[in-house]
Design an enzyme around this catalytic site. Structure first.
Site, PDB file in Angstrom:
ATOM      1  N   ASP A   8       0.817  -1.215   0.000  1.00  0.00           N
ATOM      2  CA  ASP A   8       0.000   0.000   0.000  1.00  0.00           C
ATOM      3  C   ASP A   8       0.854   1.270   0.000  1.00  0.00           C
ATOM      4  O   ASP A   8       2.060   1.225   0.250  1.00  0.00           O
ATOM      5  CB  ASP A   8      -0.926   0.008   1.233  1.00  0.00           C
ATOM      6  CG  ASP A   8      -0.228  -0.392   2.522  1.00  0.00           C
ATOM      7  OD1 ASP A   8       1.016  -0.374   2.565  1.00  0.00           O
ATOM      8  OD2 ASP A   8      -0.914  -0.726   3.490  1.00  0.00           O
ATOM      9  N   HIS A  31      -6.834  -4.668  10.458  1.00  0.00           N
ATOM     10  CA  HIS A  31      -6.656  -4.443   9.022  1.00  0.00           C
ATOM     11  C   HIS A  31      -5.391  -5.101   8.480  1.00  0.00           C
ATOM     12  O   HIS A  31      -4.430  -5.359   9.210  1.00  0.00           O
ATOM     13  CB  HIS A  31      -6.752  -2.947   8.640  1.00  0.00           C
ATOM     14  CG  HIS A  31      -5.592  -2.078   8.983  1.00  0.00           C
ATOM     15  ND1 HIS A  31      -5.732  -0.728   9.225  1.00  0.00           N
ATOM     16  CD2 HIS A  31      -4.265  -2.331   9.100  1.00  0.00           C
ATOM     17  CE1 HIS A  31      -4.544  -0.205   9.465  1.00  0.00           C
ATOM     18  NE2 HIS A  31      -3.640  -1.157   9.393  1.00  0.00           N
ATOM     19  N   ASN A  33      -7.057  -2.588  14.408  1.00  0.00           N
ATOM     20  CA  ASN A  33      -8.456  -2.936  14.116  1.00  0.00           C
ATOM     21  C   ASN A  33      -8.549  -4.173  13.222  1.00  0.00           C
ATOM     22  O   ASN A  33      -9.581  -4.440  12.636  1.00  0.00           O
ATOM     23  CB  ASN A  33      -9.168  -1.738  13.461  1.00  0.00           C
ATOM     24  CG  ASN A  33      -8.488  -1.296  12.167  1.00  0.00           C
ATOM     25  OD1 ASN A  33      -7.548  -1.936  11.700  1.00  0.00           O
ATOM     26  ND2 ASN A  33      -8.962  -0.215  11.577  1.00  0.00           N
ATOM     27  N   GLU A  49      -9.368  -1.883   5.440  1.00  0.00           N
ATOM     28  CA  GLU A  49      -9.997  -1.607   6.726  1.00  0.00           C
ATOM     29  C   GLU A  49     -11.172  -2.558   6.967  1.00  0.00           C
ATOM     30  O   GLU A  49     -11.655  -3.203   6.034  1.00  0.00           O
ATOM     31  CB  GLU A  49     -10.499  -0.157   6.722  1.00  0.00           C
ATOM     32  CG  GLU A  49      -9.393   0.896   6.578  1.00  0.00           C
ATOM     33  CD  GLU A  49      -8.660   1.164   7.888  1.00  0.00           C
ATOM     34  OE1 GLU A  49      -8.537   0.255   8.730  1.00  0.00           O
ATOM     35  OE2 GLU A  49      -8.190   2.311   8.056  1.00  0.00           O
TER      36      GLU A  49
END
Ligand code: GLP
Length: 240
Positions: free
Chosen positions: A67, A138, A136, A143
């Site tokens: 990313d 991810h 979280n 996400e």
């Protein structure tokens, strides 16, 4: 899924580097998927050491990063490209033409995403994908809520992620709102996957990912469905 718990962050990094080096020795033209973040820093350091000692060459290796932020030129100090340049690319003998990166500064981001997928396919897919995990759950910048079938795509970063990643910014006062990320479906096509985690702050995310239900609200839970995954974590991150 194989879960390996080791003593500390250094042991996580050492084992990850050893497995990566083993992959490259077995297949010198390996295609690697690579993460950024705090977690893989010592793994990269170890790989650079192996290269400097002459025990490892990246001459034929091909890399795809997970990313990067939208709107940052690759030369921007806060881009993930700059992180990789600093931690690996400028320190080993990877060929420039074998380094693939999603360009968040592209004039046509949709085209950039499609192009990234085509590039992965053109080299025969990813042999070994290394992943970290977000607080979280991810993966890359996928996400919670991201489709398990997703390909490389544009992401609106969650407030949580933007707050956590702010500490890593050297120049920017704010984390960009968007990023390009390899999709979950893209990640699942990798022939083998290693997930790295260190520290107690990752405990809840790991627990949900490894022993909770497989659900798109915890992206990393999808790893339970992949046939070849090794999770390397330290005592602090461990579930017990
Ligand atoms: C970032 C990256 C992920 C990384 C994760 C954890 O947002 N996009 O690829 O795995 O967060 O980062 P860290 O290793 O710093 O905890």
């Amino acid at each position: 899924m194989e879960i390996i718990v080791v003593k500390d962050y250094l042991a996580v990094s050492r084992l990850a580097a050893t497995l990566l080096a083993r992959q490259i020795k077995a297949k010198p033209d390996s295609v690697l998927g690579l993460p950024t973040g705090r977690t893989p820093e010592a793994m990269y350091k170890k790989l650079v050491e192996l290269f400097s000692k002459g025990v490892l060459t990246f001459d034929q290796v091909c890399t795809f990063n997970l990313d990067d932020y939208v709107g940052l030129d690759q030369s921007h100090p806060d881009s993930y490209y700059s992180y990789m340049k600093k931690n690996l690319f400028s320190l080993v003998n990877l060929r420039a033409e074998n380094i693939y990166f999603p360009n968040g500064d592209s004039a046509d981001l949709a085209d950039e995403c499609a192009d990234y997928e085509r590039s992965i396919d053109s080299v025969g897919g990813i042999d070994l994908l290394i992943l970290g995990i977000g607080h979280n759950g991810h993966l890359g910048f996928c996400e919670p809520g991201t489709s398990f079938a997703s390909k490389t795509h544009l992401v609106d970063l969650s407030e949580d992620t933007r707050t956590i990643n702010k500490e890593l910014m050297s120049e920017l006062n704010e984390v960009p709102e968007r990023a390009i990320s390899m999709g979950i479906g893209t990640m699942l096509k990798a022939r083998s996957i290693i997930l790295l985690a260190s520290g107690s702050s990752k405990r809840d995310a790991l627990k949900a990912a490894l022993s909770g239900p497989v659900t798109e609200s915890v992206p990393a839970s999808v790893l339970q469905t992949h046939p070849d995954v090794i999770v390397i974590m330290d005592d602090a991150a461990s579930l017990d």
